[in-house]
Design an enzyme around this catalytic site. Structure first.
Site, PDB file in Angstrom:
ATOM      1  NE  ARG B 311      69.435 -24.419  88.395  1.00 29.43           N
ATOM      2  CZ  ARG B 311      70.334 -25.189  87.237  1.00 29.43           C
ATOM      3  NH1 ARG B 311      69.838 -25.981  86.902  1.00 29.43           N
ATOM      4  NH2 ARG B 311      71.232 -24.381  86.726  1.00 29.43           N
ATOM      5  CD  GLU B 313      64.675 -28.014  88.855  1.00 34.31           C
ATOM      6  OE1 GLU B 313      64.088 -29.321  88.163  1.00 34.31           O
ATOM      7  OE2 GLU B 313      65.947 -27.634  88.675  1.00 34.31           O
ATOM      8  NE  ARG B 319      67.276 -36.769  85.464  1.00 35.51           N
ATOM      9  CZ  ARG B 319      67.547 -36.694  84.048  1.00 35.51           C
ATOM     10  NH1 ARG B 319      68.497 -37.016  83.792  1.00 35.51           N
ATOM     11  NH2 ARG B 319      66.378 -35.916  83.482  1.00 35.51           N
ATOM     12  CG  HIS B 320      65.887 -33.022  89.809  1.00 29.31           C
ATOM     13  ND1 HIS B 320      65.278 -34.030  89.164  1.00 29.31           N
ATOM     14  CD2 HIS B 320      65.954 -31.852  88.939  1.00 29.31           C
ATOM     15  CE1 HIS B 320      65.114 -33.695  87.880  1.00 29.31           C
ATOM     16  NE2 HIS B 320      65.613 -32.223  87.840  1.00 29.31           N
ATOM     17  CD  GLU B 462      71.025 -31.793  80.315  1.00 29.10           C
ATOM     18  OE1 GLU B 462      70.114 -31.783  80.357  1.00 29.10           O
ATOM     19  OE2 GLU B 462      72.076 -31.060  80.952  1.00 29.10           O
ATOM     20  CB  SER B 465      72.386 -28.211  78.567  1.00 31.02           C
ATOM     21  OG  SER B 465      71.866 -27.354  77.965  1.00 31.02           O
ATOM     22  NE  ARG B 513      71.693 -34.309  86.872  1.00 30.90           N
ATOM     23  CZ  ARG B 513      70.605 -33.917  85.965  1.00 30.90           C
ATOM     24  NH1 ARG B 513      70.696 -34.015  84.983  1.00 30.90           N
ATOM     25  NH2 ARG B 513      69.665 -33.351  87.025  1.00 30.90           N
TER      26      ARG B 513
END
Lengths: 337, 539
Positions: B311, B313, B319-320, B462, B465, B513
């Site tokens: 990712r 991001e 948490r990333h 979360e 998902s 996670r």
């Protein structure tokens, strides 16, 4: 005393045009009356303010507040006598109610046309119907934490007893603190599952969690986290939300039922056979020659005693008096533990 | 060689004025140490060759020294090695055993030397005292072995009258008879294992307050990983993966491997890494989503995959990560996506149970350093509907819309509310609003504002998902158009449903996670062995 000067300047307040003028509730005649009274120097500026928004504040503050009881009572009499005011108010109420009804129908139509589900409102309506039209908060789903060694048999007993009146929808979970719940608890689970659920009846959702906890406890709302401890207290809670026949607070037996439930509470905490025997004697005394505890009708007291006895394997049929044994048979038919 | 380099490095970073003197002093000290070592090893070698050392008679000659470079010359099959955590078993009492471990601490004092030997998370105290078989030279040599060096010892297991509080093996100690250095560590360590493994309790005023910060730890990850907590974390992480595989395999799933270099961005174009691919450019996979679904369309029925996910991001949060391990699964179902929902939720419960039952030692080891509440869960897992969650939030005084996504604070608050009511750290939220889900999510047949989609939460965050995917190509086109997505770009995806596809649903989990939240850790970098984030590409 000093006379207070007027704080607000003495000119007419221009009302903004963006507001609706309130109609004066009492007819114009009343307003005139009140106005006249105000000029009489009565101490009813209160009524004045309520009645009309058009009264200028200057007019009020100028008057000297002299208390004249005779004049006041005459004033009240006059107001009460003007019966057409009351008629007018009731007519208005009727009209408002009718409008509300129309609005409600409109809303229902809109909802139907949008295909929205009408969930959420459902059990509020049902419980309030049962409650004789009393407005009631929607029932929270409740959580009961119980240790598998201290099974809350009352839940099964109530479920069976209320079969035709009220549904207790029980979902069972196992908390991570108990790896194994044992045979009796699984037997209890099975029996709970066997009771049919009637969707048309009002219901309360119960999550039963097997957990390594000291007390049997009940939680209804996490935001107002006040757990209810002890099985009999849970019975009391359910007794209040359950079917009308089991609500005992207004019954003449109220104190009697509470006393019996308190004995159950103590009974469950007895460690010695001697103290248990004392509690049983007390119960026997309370029961006397009655059919059920507190009379001819079954009540939550019977549920409490019955499930408490079931929970104490140390109490054998031998320990029970003949009347208690007879009673137990009768209650067993209803509770089917 | 290594020592010289170290000197250069420290000297260059030192203040100019002091540099020369410091450098010189250090160099001298190093040289002296080196010379001493050389002499020692020479002595040892000579002793090994059967020759007597010149100055004094060394009674333990040949019983200590360096093994030299182990190049698989000898086998020493007669040496029976025992692992440290088994030493306290009664069968080894008063026995002479071989142990290989790291020097955790060493302290030489005159005629005695205390060593603490470490093997992964287990430690044992060793004692060496001058006697008729142990010479003064041997004691001195043992005291000088640098921390973190690997040594072989032959020793007798002795029970001790008083518990040794500082070691994991508290009832026994080792009386060393022979000691050989297998691999020497640099005398100066960038961080001390002791500091790195100190419990994090901020409210203890008496405790030592030396901490190793996260970046130093990550820069010297191999040393940091030697702490008991880290050993436990990554063993537990392996457990999560193994349980995930075992449970799903038992449920009839097939493991697949999906490509990581792909031609088009799978989930939106924004957070994707571009790599050069010969004359063109390609992307690193953000999720195996499309390939999982294609496997379903290709009749694999139930599939899962474990692999890296990327990712791009640029978010530096706790948490990333830019690269993490994704545990993804996809499953065809008969009539209702709850079949899949329950499968996933049960898989989680299975993983939690497996960890609780088989990894209690690891969980405890992590807890010693990073205190956290034990993870609680219900069986069967608690499933709430999104609307119920919103209702709970509103009762708590939070204003949130029916079709509004849960903000991070609301998500956490809901987690706390659920925990207060049901006492569970894991729950499922079902039926999310359609508006906040990707275009391929199947709408709820009974209520058009909701969808057949679900999130699962651990400690209020979360972790997965998922949703029922639209498996009908025409409906998919309609939904994509509704979301304003360019149909030509996803033509291949839509095409894959043209040849008949069973209804299916699935989801993806981030392994790091899950481990972080299960253990109640505060940073995802603690659960990634060599984490990748926008600011870190090494080691």
């Amino acid at each position: 005393m000093y006379e207070l000067n007027t704080l607000l300047p003495e000119y007419d307040i221009k009302l903004p045009t963006c507001m609706y003028p309130m109609k004066v509730l009492n007819n114009s005649r009343a307003t005139v009356d009140v106005k006249a009274d105000a000029s009489n120097g009565l101490c009813n500026g209160h009524a004045n303010l309520l009645a009309t928004s058009a009264v200028t504040s200057g007019e009020l503050t100028k008057k000297v507040c002299a208390l004249d009881l005779d004049n006041l009572s005459a004033q009240i009499q006059k107001l009460l006598k003007s019966s057409n005011d009351v008629d007018g108010v009731s007519a208005r109420q009727e009209k408002v109610l009718k409008q509300l009804q129309e609005l409600k129908e409109q809303m229902a139509n809109i909802r139907a046309s949008l295909g929205l589900c009408q969930k959420g409102a459902q059990h509020t309506v049902q419980t309030s119907l049962r409650n004789g039209g009393l407005r009631e908060e929607p029932l929270h789903d409740i959580v009961i934490n119980g240790h598998p060694n201290f099974i809350p048999y009352a839940l099964l007993a109530l479920k069976n007893a209320w079969k035709d009146l009220f549904t207790i929808d029980v979902k069972i979970f196992k908390h991570s603190t108990v790896p194994d719940i044992g045979k009796e608890a699984s037997e209890f689970e099975k029996k709970l599952a066997q009771v049919k659920v009637d969707p048309s009846k009002p219901k309360v959702n119960v999550s039963l969690i097997w957990k390594n906890c000291e007390h049997t406890e009940m939680i209804s709302s996490p935001t107002m986290y006040v757990p209810i401890y002890g099985e009999v207290n849970i019975i009391r809670y359910l007794g209040r939300v359950g079917p009308e026949a089991y609500r005992y607070e207004n019954s003449p037996n109220c104190n009697e039922i509470d006393a019996v439930l308190d004995i159950c509470y103590q009974l469950l905490r007895c460690n010695t056979s001697k103290s248990r025997a004392a509690m049983l004697r007390a119960l026997n005394l309370r029961l006397g020659k009655q059919k059920y505890f507190g009379g001819d009708e079954i009540s939550v007291a019977d549920i409490g005693v019955h499930s408490s006895l079931k929970r104490l394997p140390a109490i054998t049929p031998k320990d029970l008096t003949p009347t208690l044994t007879e009673w137990r048979k009768r209650v067993q038919l209803v509770t089917q533990l | 060689m290594v020592a010289d380099k170290e000197n250069v490095a420290t000297a260059s970073s030192a203040v100019e004025g002091e540099a020369t003197s410091k450098k010189a002093a250090k160099k001298q000290a190093k040289e002296a140490l080196k010379a001493a070592k050389k002499a020692e090893s020479k002595a040892a070698n000579m002793a090994a060759n059967g020759e007597e050392a010149g100055d004094a008679v060394d009674v333990s000659a040949g019983r200590y020294g360096s093994t030299g470079l182990i190049q698989s010359k000898e086998k020493f099959e007669e040496r029976k090695f025992v692992s440290v955590n088994e030493l306290s078993q009664p069968e080894y009492r008063d026995q002479v055993v071989w142990v290989r471990g790291r020097v955790h601490t060493s302290r030489a004092k005159g005629k005695q030397c205390f060593l603490v030997l470490r093997q992964q998370s287990s430690t044992v105290q060793c004692i060496l005292a001058v006697n008729e078989r142990v010479s003064k030279q041997m004691v001195k040599f043992s005291g000088n072995v640098s921390k973190e060096s690997i040594i072989d010892v032959q020793a007798k297991v002795v029970t001790v009258p008083n518990k040794i509080e500082s070691c994991t093996e508290q009832t026994i100690e080792l009386c060393i008879e022979q000691l050989f250095v297998v691999s020497l560590a640099k005398p100066q360590l960038p961080l001390q294992i002791e500091d790195a493994s100190r419990p994090e309790n901020a409210d203890d005023p008496e405790g030592l307050n030396i901490r190793v910060n996260q970046d130093t730890r990550l820069d010297n990850r191999i040393l940091d990983l030697r702490t008991p907590a880290n050993q436990a974390i990554f063993r537990l992480e392996a457990g999560v993966c193994r349980l995930f595989r075992d449970i799903l395999t038992a449920k009839g799933f097939t493991e697949i491997h999906t490509p990581k270099i792909i031609s088009a961005a799978s989930e939106g174009g924004a957070n994707v890494f571009t790599v050069s691919y010969f004359k063109e450019s390609a992307y690193l996979a953000q999720s195996p989503q499309l390939y999982k679904q294609m496997a379903i369309a290709a009749d694999f029925d139930k599939v899962y995959t474990v692999g890296a996910v990327f990712r791009a991001e640029d978010s530096n949060t706790h948490r990333h990560l830019t690269e993490f391990v994704g545990l993804d699964l996809e499953m065809a179902f008969k009539y209702h996506y709850h079949e899949v929902l329950h499968t996933i939720a049960d898989t989680f419960t299975g993983i939690f149970k497996g960890l609780r039952d088989n990894y209690s030692r690891e969980i405890e080891a992590v807890n010693q350093q990073f205190k956290a509440e034990p993870f609680k869960f219900l069986e069967p897992p608690l499933i709430l509907e999104f609307a119920e969650g919103v209702k709970m939030l509103r009762e708590a005084g939070i204003e949130t819309g029916d079709e509004e996504d849960l903000s991070t604070p609301n998500e956490k608050l809901l987690g706390r509310l659920v925990k207060a009511k049901y006492d569970t750290d894991f729950y499922v939220l079902d039926k999310f609003p359609l508006a906040i889900r990707p275009f391929y999510t199947m709408p709820d047949p009974n209520n058009p504002i909701y969808s057949n989609s679900y999130d699962m939460f651990m400690r209020g965050e979360e972790i997965i998902s998922g949703a029922q995917r639209i498996h009908d190509p025409d409906f998919l086109v309609e939904r994509a158009k509704h979301h304003g997505i360019d149909i030509t770009k996803i033509a291949a995806y839509i095409e894959s449903f043209r040849f008949g596809c069973p209804p299916h649903a699935g989801g993806g989990i981030g392994m790091e996670r899950v481990v972080m939240l299960y253990l109640g850790l505060d940073n995802i970098r603690k659960t990634s062995m060599f984490p990748r984030d926008p600011k870190r590409l090494t080691p």
